[in-house]
Write an enzyme that holds these catalytic residues in place. Sequence first.
Site, PDB file in Angstrom:
ATOM      1  N   ALA A 229       0.972  -1.237   0.029  1.00 55.81           N
ATOM      2  CA  ALA A 229      -0.407   0.058  -0.022  1.00 55.81           C
ATOM      3  C   ALA A 229       0.781   1.271   0.029  1.00 55.81           C
ATOM      4  O   ALA A 229       0.549   2.434  -0.560  1.00 55.81           O
ATOM      5  CB  ALA A 229      -0.986   0.076   1.505  1.00 55.81           C
ATOM      6  N   GLU A 232       2.238   1.272  -3.888  1.00 56.19           N
ATOM      7  CA  GLU A 232       1.034   1.320  -5.336  1.00 56.19           C
ATOM      8  C   GLU A 232       0.258   2.969  -5.223  1.00 56.19           C
ATOM      9  O   GLU A 232       0.193   2.856  -6.054  1.00 56.19           O
ATOM     10  CB  GLU A 232       0.315   0.019  -5.062  1.00 56.19           C
ATOM     11  CG  GLU A 232       0.880  -1.343  -5.092  1.00 56.19           C
ATOM     12  CD  GLU A 232       1.196  -1.360  -6.860  1.00 56.19           C
ATOM     13  OE1 GLU A 232       0.773  -0.488  -7.800  1.00 56.19           O
ATOM     14  OE2 GLU A 232       1.532  -2.318  -7.256  1.00 56.19           O
ATOM     15  N   CYS A 345      -6.504   5.722   4.924  1.00 55.71           N
ATOM     16  CA  CYS A 345      -5.295   5.077   4.678  1.00 55.71           C
ATOM     17  C   CYS A 345      -4.137   5.754   5.227  1.00 55.71           C
ATOM     18  O   CYS A 345      -4.184   7.306   5.721  1.00 55.71           O
ATOM     19  CB  CYS A 345      -5.395   5.866   3.115  1.00 55.71           C
ATOM     20  SG  CYS A 345      -3.529   5.218   2.714  1.00 55.71           S
ATOM     21  N   GLU A 354       4.470  13.211  -2.204  1.00 54.71           N
ATOM     22  CA  GLU A 354       5.216  12.320  -3.384  1.00 54.71           C
ATOM     23  C   GLU A 354       4.519  12.946  -5.063  1.00 54.71           C
ATOM     24  O   GLU A 354       5.178  13.507  -5.778  1.00 54.71           O
ATOM     25  CB  GLU A 354       5.127  10.663  -3.151  1.00 54.71           C
ATOM     26  CG  GLU A 354       5.928   9.985  -2.385  1.00 54.71           C
ATOM     27  CD  GLU A 354       5.711   8.893  -2.010  1.00 54.71           C
ATOM     28  OE1 GLU A 354       7.006   8.282  -1.685  1.00 54.71           O
ATOM     29  OE2 GLU A 354       4.949   7.841  -2.421  1.00 54.71           O
TER      30      GLU A 354
END
Length: 396
Positions: A229, A232, A345, A354
């Site tokens: 996780a 991806e 998450c 990112e």
Amino acid sequence: MTLIDLADYGPDFIANPFPYYAKLRETGPVHQLKGPDGKGAWLVVGYEEGRGALTDPRLTKSSAAVGKEQMDAMFGPHVLALDPPDHTRLRKLVAPEFTARRVEHLRPRIQRITDELLDAMLPAGRGDLVDGLAFPLPIIVICELLGVPLADRDVFRSWSNEIVAPTSPARAHESLAALCAYLDELIEAKRSGESADDLLSTLLRARAEDGDRLSLDELRGWAYVLLIAGHETSVNLISNAVRSLLAHPVQLAEVRADFGLLDGAIEETLRYEGPVETSTMRFTREPVPFGDTVIPAGEMVLVGLASADRDPARFPDPDTFDIRRSTTPGRSQSHLAFGHGVHFCLGAPLARLEARIALRSLLERCPDLALDPDAGPYEWLPGLLIRGVRRLPLRW
């Protein structure tokens, strides 16, 4: 209720599932999918129903709680397959490493990695964004963070691809087994080696205030979740954002003229073309009603995040890509791309950072960025979990 066989929709569903989701939403908030053995999972397609399902205590993340086998049980207990209080305990031991403030300290390193990747990619004048930037950036970051040798990243990519977008059940199982064995060796090497300051080594030593600490099985489970996780989502967020902006050149030009719009572009990508198409599995502890439909106890439930985030009952004009949506009164509504509730998450701040650095650096250095006209059609990732393409050929 009519069973829905997504295979009947053909490859067009993989390339553009949104019209099909729209038709499903018109006929009800939940539908039963046809699986290889007859009846399969239930798919929640409405926003309000999906948001509710993500926090409903009548839905358990533990397949064992309803007597079902867990595909990735070989990794041991992990947060994607646990409920509170077990989930709370495991998350509490790791969450301090992924706060927005802690992640912000990674900004200089993420920028350096991005610059180095672009230095290597751009001289060719054209290439695959996934291979050149979208994949290596987050995998280098998470490998450095966890203390995983970068030399192993190519084989890790093959395992990860099969786990999140399997080409067959057998290959998915082989990849899970290979990754499990790899993590066991990695953890043992860190346990018996010199003390280091990477995250896996820190977690080996870490204890909570009450003296609690992770078992080796729990550490393996965390390594599995963070490695899979932890990259991806970012891979496909970056590539989906570039695809979406190139498909909307006026808004791309606006972002180039004012990078203050970049955060809005990232949030709109998460809503409009998010990297996670459906949630990970949940199971009904008891009969659970969704509108006029009652899902029996012991059934698998998937929340269609991509469908929920295009629900016109929640988002005005949902099929329009609008980088100003999050700041427009009456249009800003919380998307579900990173989930909701206790399973939101953990890596969301890292994925956003990112994407922000990768997109700004790419757009600043590539004023003529465009899709490669000779590339041919997209190769979409199969399955219902990850939304994205295997390759994104560009020229600049």
